[in-house]
Write a protein that holds these residues in place. Sequence first.
Motif, mmCIF file in Angstrom:
data_model
loop_
_atom_site.group_PDB
_atom_site.id
_atom_site.type_symbol
_atom_site.label_atom_id
_atom_site.label_comp_id
_atom_site.label_asym_id
_atom_site.label_seq_id
_atom_site.Cartn_x
_atom_site.Cartn_y
_atom_site.Cartn_z
ATOM 1 N N ALA A 72 51.552 70.020 -2.538
ATOM 2 C CA ALA A 72 50.672 69.057 -3.683
ATOM 3 C C ALA A 72 52.176 68.235 -4.352
ATOM 4 O O ALA A 72 51.235 66.807 -4.843
ATOM 5 N N TYR A 73 52.613 68.580 -5.050
ATOM 6 C CA TYR A 73 53.895 67.760 -5.547
ATOM 7 C C TYR A 73 53.758 66.522 -4.499
ATOM 8 O O TYR A 73 54.031 64.788 -5.584
ATOM 9 N N ALA A 74 54.556 66.095 -3.693
ATOM 10 C CA ALA A 74 54.352 65.375 -2.327
ATOM 11 C C ALA A 74 53.203 64.647 -2.261
ATOM 12 O O ALA A 74 53.442 63.311 -2.131
ATOM 13 N N GLY A 75 52.380 65.283 -2.115
ATOM 14 C CA GLY A 75 50.865 64.391 -2.853
ATOM 15 C C GLY A 75 50.921 63.514 -4.281
ATOM 16 O O GLY A 75 49.738 62.609 -4.711
ATOM 17 N N THR A 76 51.377 63.794 -4.748
ATOM 18 C CA THR A 76 51.100 63.736 -6.680
ATOM 19 C C THR A 76 52.041 62.840 -7.127
ATOM 20 O O THR A 76 51.627 61.134 -7.765
ATOM 21 N N VAL A 77 53.034 62.294 -6.248
ATOM 22 C CA VAL A 77 54.269 61.474 -6.806
ATOM 23 C C VAL A 77 54.598 60.404 -5.225
ATOM 24 O O VAL A 77 54.552 60.763 -4.778
ATOM 25 N N SER A 78 54.945 59.209 -7.009
ATOM 26 C CA SER A 78 55.660 58.019 -5.118
ATOM 27 C C SER A 78 56.999 58.294 -5.327
ATOM 28 O O SER A 78 57.370 58.747 -6.089
ATOM 29 N N GLY A 79 57.507 58.170 -3.818
ATOM 30 C CA GLY A 79 59.296 58.155 -3.716
ATOM 31 C C GLY A 79 59.353 56.933 -4.560
ATOM 32 O O GLY A 79 60.603 56.017 -4.432
ATOM 33 N N ARG A 80 58.671 55.638 -4.754
ATOM 34 C CA ARG A 80 58.979 54.332 -5.211
ATOM 35 C C ARG A 80 59.654 54.684 -6.657
ATOM 36 O O ARG A 80 60.837 54.582 -6.878
ATOM 37 N N ASP A 81 59.282 56.209 -6.950
ATOM 38 C CA ASP A 81 59.930 56.233 -8.575
ATOM 39 C C ASP A 81 60.292 57.568 -8.428
ATOM 40 O O ASP A 81 60.838 57.997 -9.534
ATOM 41 N N THR A 82 60.507 58.745 -7.693
ATOM 42 C CA THR A 82 61.343 59.311 -7.409
ATOM 43 C C THR A 82 61.587 60.362 -6.208
ATOM 44 O O THR A 82 60.798 59.260 -5.102
ATOM 45 N N ASP A 83 62.857 60.781 -5.821
ATOM 46 C CA ASP A 83 63.290 61.608 -4.706
ATOM 47 C C ASP A 83 62.713 62.928 -4.652
ATOM 48 O O ASP A 83 63.364 64.019 -4.751
ATOM 49 N N LYS A 84 61.075 62.559 -4.247
ATOM 50 C CA LYS A 84 60.829 63.937 -3.714
ATOM 51 C C LYS A 84 61.167 65.412 -2.477
ATOM 52 O O LYS A 84 61.412 66.335 -2.562
ATOM 53 N N PHE A 85 62.889 64.677 -2.484
ATOM 54 C CA PHE A 85 63.143 66.005 -1.578
ATOM 55 C C PHE A 85 64.460 66.635 -2.432
ATOM 56 O O PHE A 85 64.582 67.747 -2.860
ATOM 57 N N ALA A 86 65.239 65.588 -3.106
ATOM 58 C CA ALA A 86 66.062 66.561 -4.247
ATOM 59 C C ALA A 86 64.804 66.892 -5.180
ATOM 60 O O ALA A 86 64.944 68.372 -5.700
ATOM 61 N N ASP A 87 64.007 67.007 -5.616
ATOM 62 C CA ASP A 87 62.807 67.312 -6.725
ATOM 63 C C ASP A 87 62.606 68.714 -5.860
ATOM 64 O O ASP A 87 62.858 69.345 -6.333
ATOM 65 N N THR A 88 62.291 68.959 -5.079
ATOM 66 C CA THR A 88 61.961 70.119 -4.287
ATOM 67 C C THR A 88 62.694 70.635 -3.786
ATOM 68 O O THR A 88 62.071 71.778 -3.060
ATOM 69 N N GLY A 89 63.595 70.455 -3.502
ATOM 70 C CA GLY A 89 65.220 70.869 -3.028
ATOM 71 C C GLY A 89 64.686 70.860 -0.803
ATOM 72 O O GLY A 89 65.611 71.760 -0.939
ATOM 73 N N LEU A 90 63.709 70.719 -0.412
ATOM 74 C CA LEU A 90 63.803 70.422 0.294
ATOM 75 C C LEU A 90 64.656 69.586 1.265
ATOM 76 O O LEU A 90 65.401 68.586 0.473
ATOM 77 N N THR A 91 65.373 70.040 2.911
ATOM 78 C CA THR A 91 66.273 69.041 3.984
ATOM 79 C C THR A 91 65.395 67.827 4.367
ATOM 80 O O THR A 91 64.651 68.288 5.569
ATOM 81 N N ALA A 92 65.853 67.331 3.977
ATOM 82 C CA ALA A 92 65.659 65.573 5.233
ATOM 83 C C ALA A 92 67.039 66.215 5.540
ATOM 84 O O ALA A 92 67.708 66.082 5.810
ATOM 85 N N ALA A 93 66.340 65.947 7.606
ATOM 86 C CA ALA A 93 67.103 65.850 8.755
ATOM 87 C C ALA A 93 67.417 64.640 9.448
ATOM 88 O O ALA A 93 66.012 64.426 9.725
ATOM 89 N N ARG A 94 67.685 64.293 10.053
ATOM 90 C CA ARG A 94 67.458 62.655 10.916
ATOM 91 C C ARG A 94 67.052 63.250 12.323
ATOM 92 O O ARG A 94 67.850 64.227 13.191
ATOM 93 N N SER A 95 66.462 62.511 12.892
ATOM 94 C CA SER A 95 66.271 62.837 14.153
ATOM 95 C C SER A 95 66.258 61.959 14.682
ATOM 96 O O SER A 95 67.458 60.744 14.763
ATOM 97 N N GLY A 96 66.953 62.795 16.317
ATOM 98 C CA GLY A 96 67.675 61.510 16.857
ATOM 99 C C GLY A 96 66.833 60.978 17.781
ATOM 100 O O GLY A 96 67.736 61.060 18.940
ATOM 101 N N LEU A 97 65.750 61.432 18.013
ATOM 102 C CA LEU A 97 64.621 60.662 18.813
ATOM 103 C C LEU A 97 64.030 59.136 17.713
ATOM 104 O O LEU A 97 63.211 58.644 18.720
ATOM 105 N N VAL A 98 63.389 59.458 16.932
ATOM 106 C CA VAL A 98 62.403 58.494 16.226
ATOM 107 C C VAL A 98 63.344 57.829 14.724
ATOM 108 O O VAL A 98 64.322 58.724 14.603
ATOM 109 N N ASP A 99 63.445 56.917 14.207
ATOM 110 C CA ASP A 99 63.210 56.633 13.254
ATOM 111 C C ASP A 99 62.888 57.071 12.123
ATOM 112 O O ASP A 99 62.023 55.833 11.392
#
Length: 182
Positions: A72-99
């Motif tokens: 719900a949060y990720a669909g309410t705010v823009s990544g231009r204005d905030t770091d949604k990963f930091a805000d939600t505590g979710l972890t961004a993992a780097r794919s080894g297959l796609v960019d």
Amino acid sequence: MIAPPSPVWLICSYDTGGTANMMTASWAGVVCSDPPCVAVSLREATYTFGNIMSRGAYTVNIPSEELAHAAAYAGTVSGRDTDKFADTGLTAARSGLVDAPYIEECGLVIECRLIKTVELGLHTMFIGEIIDVKADREILGENGSPDPEKHRPFIYSVGGYGFYGLGGRIGSVGELAKRYME
């Protein structure tokens, strides 16, 4: 607009500086089996639109009900204005297959390479070839496929109705079709 209930997906991409971003999208689905493809339709105004156009990749992260607040949060705010990963505590993992990054906490992730865009008016459909599917063992059924009752994905209903769980199994296609086949 009258629209059917739709899946809730978290679409992840990198911006031009390499920062991970996620957005919630519901105009989405499987669109081809050979090659296997999924599509998501986005407005050009979204931050993710530009990210996918510049990087040529995205991931589809199918959240469980436990991640409904983050979706719900990720669909309410823009990544231009905030770091949604930091805000939600979710972890961004780097794919080894796609960019594109994916969300470690999502039990089901589809990694996509952009193969086509289709202008549809207000939205552009991004068609991604499925390069890999990652699924946590805990959500897999006996046949090795994701089990919705174990994973507990959810849907979105427009018009202010919000997110809904899927409920329980009602039967296999074969079991249900028998009614008209006997």
